[in-house]
Design a protein around this motif. Structure first.
Motif, mmCIF file in Angstrom:
data_model
loop_
_atom_site.group_PDB
_atom_site.id
_atom_site.type_symbol
_atom_site.label_atom_id
_atom_site.label_comp_id
_atom_site.label_asym_id
_atom_site.label_seq_id
_atom_site.Cartn_x
_atom_site.Cartn_y
_atom_site.Cartn_z
ATOM 1 N N THR A 292 4.650 14.519 6.221
ATOM 2 C CA THR A 292 3.887 13.540 5.439
ATOM 3 C C THR A 292 4.303 12.137 5.863
ATOM 4 O OG1 THR A 292 3.547 14.981 3.518
ATOM 5 C CG2 THR A 292 3.639 12.608 3.080
ATOM 6 N N MET A 293 3.378 11.200 5.756
ATOM 7 C CA MET A 293 3.670 9.805 6.072
ATOM 8 C C MET A 293 2.801 8.919 5.175
ATOM 9 S SD MET A 293 3.520 8.122 9.921
ATOM 10 C CE MET A 293 4.519 9.397 10.690
ATOM 11 N N VAL A 294 3.306 7.708 4.899
ATOM 12 C CA VAL A 294 2.530 6.750 4.113
ATOM 13 C C VAL A 294 2.283 5.504 4.965
ATOM 14 C CG1 VAL A 294 2.363 5.428 1.966
ATOM 15 C CG2 VAL A 294 3.678 7.571 2.007
ATOM 16 N N ILE A 295 1.024 5.179 5.218
ATOM 17 C CA ILE A 295 0.658 3.968 5.957
ATOM 18 C C ILE A 295 0.166 2.932 4.943
ATOM 19 C CG2 ILE A 295 -0.972 3.000 7.624
ATOM 20 C CD1 ILE A 295 -0.681 5.574 9.243
ATOM 21 N N GLN A 296 0.882 1.802 4.913
ATOM 22 C CA GLN A 296 0.664 0.811 3.858
ATOM 23 C C GLN A 296 -0.172 -0.377 4.351
ATOM 24 O OE1 GLN A 296 4.679 0.676 1.423
ATOM 25 N NE2 GLN A 296 5.172 1.162 3.529
ATOM 26 N N PRO A 297 -0.668 -1.173 3.414
ATOM 27 C CA PRO A 297 -1.469 -2.348 3.794
ATOM 28 C C PRO A 297 -0.710 -3.244 4.769
ATOM 29 C CG PRO A 297 -1.623 -1.973 1.428
ATOM 30 C CD PRO A 297 -0.575 -1.018 1.946
ATOM 31 N N GLY A 298 -1.412 -3.700 5.796
ATOM 32 C CA GLY A 298 -0.797 -4.567 6.799
ATOM 33 C C GLY A 298 -0.353 -3.821 8.047
ATOM 34 N N HIS A 299 -0.312 -2.494 7.968
ATOM 35 C CA HIS A 299 0.030 -1.709 9.162
ATOM 36 C C HIS A 299 -1.147 -1.770 10.145
ATOM 37 C CE1 HIS A 299 0.755 1.874 11.666
ATOM 38 N NE2 HIS A 299 2.026 1.733 11.340
ATOM 39 N N ILE B 28 -1.717 7.938 2.070
ATOM 40 C CA ILE B 28 -0.671 8.948 2.259
ATOM 41 C C ILE B 28 -1.336 10.125 2.957
ATOM 42 C CG2 ILE B 28 -1.004 9.810 -0.120
ATOM 43 C CD1 ILE B 28 2.003 10.569 -0.101
ATOM 44 N N HIS C 124 -0.984 13.990 4.882
ATOM 45 C CA HIS C 124 -0.231 15.224 5.090
ATOM 46 C C HIS C 124 -0.806 15.931 6.312
ATOM 47 C CE1 HIS C 124 1.285 14.531 1.079
ATOM 48 N NE2 HIS C 124 0.082 14.639 0.549
ATOM 49 N N LEU D 26 -5.178 10.771 1.892
ATOM 50 C CA LEU D 26 -5.468 10.439 0.496
ATOM 51 C C LEU D 26 -5.178 8.962 0.268
ATOM 52 C CD1 LEU D 26 -3.342 13.359 -1.017
ATOM 53 C CD2 LEU D 26 -5.806 13.426 -0.591
ATOM 54 N N ASN E 86 0.188 2.625 -5.996
ATOM 55 C CA ASN E 86 1.591 2.201 -5.919
ATOM 56 C C ASN E 86 1.847 1.274 -7.098
ATOM 57 O OD1 ASN E 86 4.147 1.353 -5.259
ATOM 58 N ND2 ASN E 86 3.635 0.655 -3.195
ATOM 59 N N ILE F 218 4.762 5.918 -5.994
ATOM 60 C CA ILE F 218 3.523 6.111 -5.238
ATOM 61 C C ILE F 218 2.966 7.480 -5.601
ATOM 62 C CG2 ILE F 218 2.568 6.500 -2.929
ATOM 63 C CD1 ILE F 218 4.544 4.395 -1.874
#
Lengths: 160, 160
Positions: free
Chosen positions: B41-48, B57, B59, B86, B90, B95
């Motif tokens: 799993t990984m979470v890519i946040q705003p600004g990436h 997020i 999976h 998904l 936050n 999250i």
């Protein structure tokens, strides 16, 4: 002397009984849980009230009996949920999984674990399959699950 | 007239051929992927840099053939990976998963998808099993997977 023997026999029986209870009430390491159904995921960040000890990214896994229970609302013996807690690195706007912090297990057996709502609780430290966290499961686990009594002490809901 | 007929027949055959290719090269909706192995799993946040369109997020799930490929380094036809994206909320230092944004699928079949390294790519919109995202998979998917050619175009590594 007869009184002494009676006390001795009682003590032996109590000790034996306590050991038997202890042995029968141990929660198994969930050997193949990584292939079980992934139920949901959550990230608890620094500053959250549950940061200690639950800070990290956690995944909930359920074996087939636990999945059946999530659907029906009732559980049969052998249902197991795993709370798999990993630390993470939050850098450059991406959160990446890192080392395992702990593995919490809920194992249903109403006879063995009647004192804690039918569920046995256990924590395995880091990646260890044998090192169990020293804890009073009643206060460390069961107490926090009591508010979820209406859903059989299970907080998770399956996220399709 | 004979020349016209030849042109007509050629056109019909070309059209039929293109349709046949299109049909055979479609990627299936992975009906039961939620019960497949959860890889990571990984979470890519705003600004990436990948926020658009991969913010959220995600999976990774693998079917049994894809899991075998992750171990051996080579894949057989029918291996499928799913990138399940998904949105999330936050708030208050936690999250939580929210609505599904898209489901990206990589399906291995070296004969059908030889033009894109043996893998067919498809995106299903939101929770839909039929609505496919209009895209040029070569530029939208394959191009970004070319740097992973050494691992058969697969970026994921199994996180135990």
């Amino acid at each position: 002397m007869r009184k002494f023997n009676l006390v001795l026999i009682t003590l032996i029986m109590l000790t034996w009984g306590a050991n038997a209870l202890s042995d029968s009430a141990s929660v198994d390491y969930p050997t193949d849980y990584r292939s079980w159904q992934h139920v949901k995921t959550m990230v608890i960040q620094p500053g959250h009230p549950l940061e200690d000890p639950f800070g990290g990214i956690h995944h909930i896994y359920a074996n087939s009996k636990a999945m059946a229970g999530l659907s029906s609302g009732t559980y049969e013996g052998g249902a197991v949920f795993v709370f798999d807690l990993l630390s993470y690195v939050n850098s450059d706007q991406v959160i990446v999984e890192a080392d395992r912090k702990r593995l919490d297990v809920m194992q249903y057996n109403p006879d063995q674990f009647s004192a804690t709502g039918g569920w046995g609780y256990e924590t395995f430290v880091g990646d260890s399959r044998t090192e169990r966290w020293e804890q009073d499961v009643v206060t460390a686990c069961y107490a926090c699950h009591i508010p979820a009594k209406a859903s059989n002490y299970v907080y998770s809901q399956y996220r399709p």
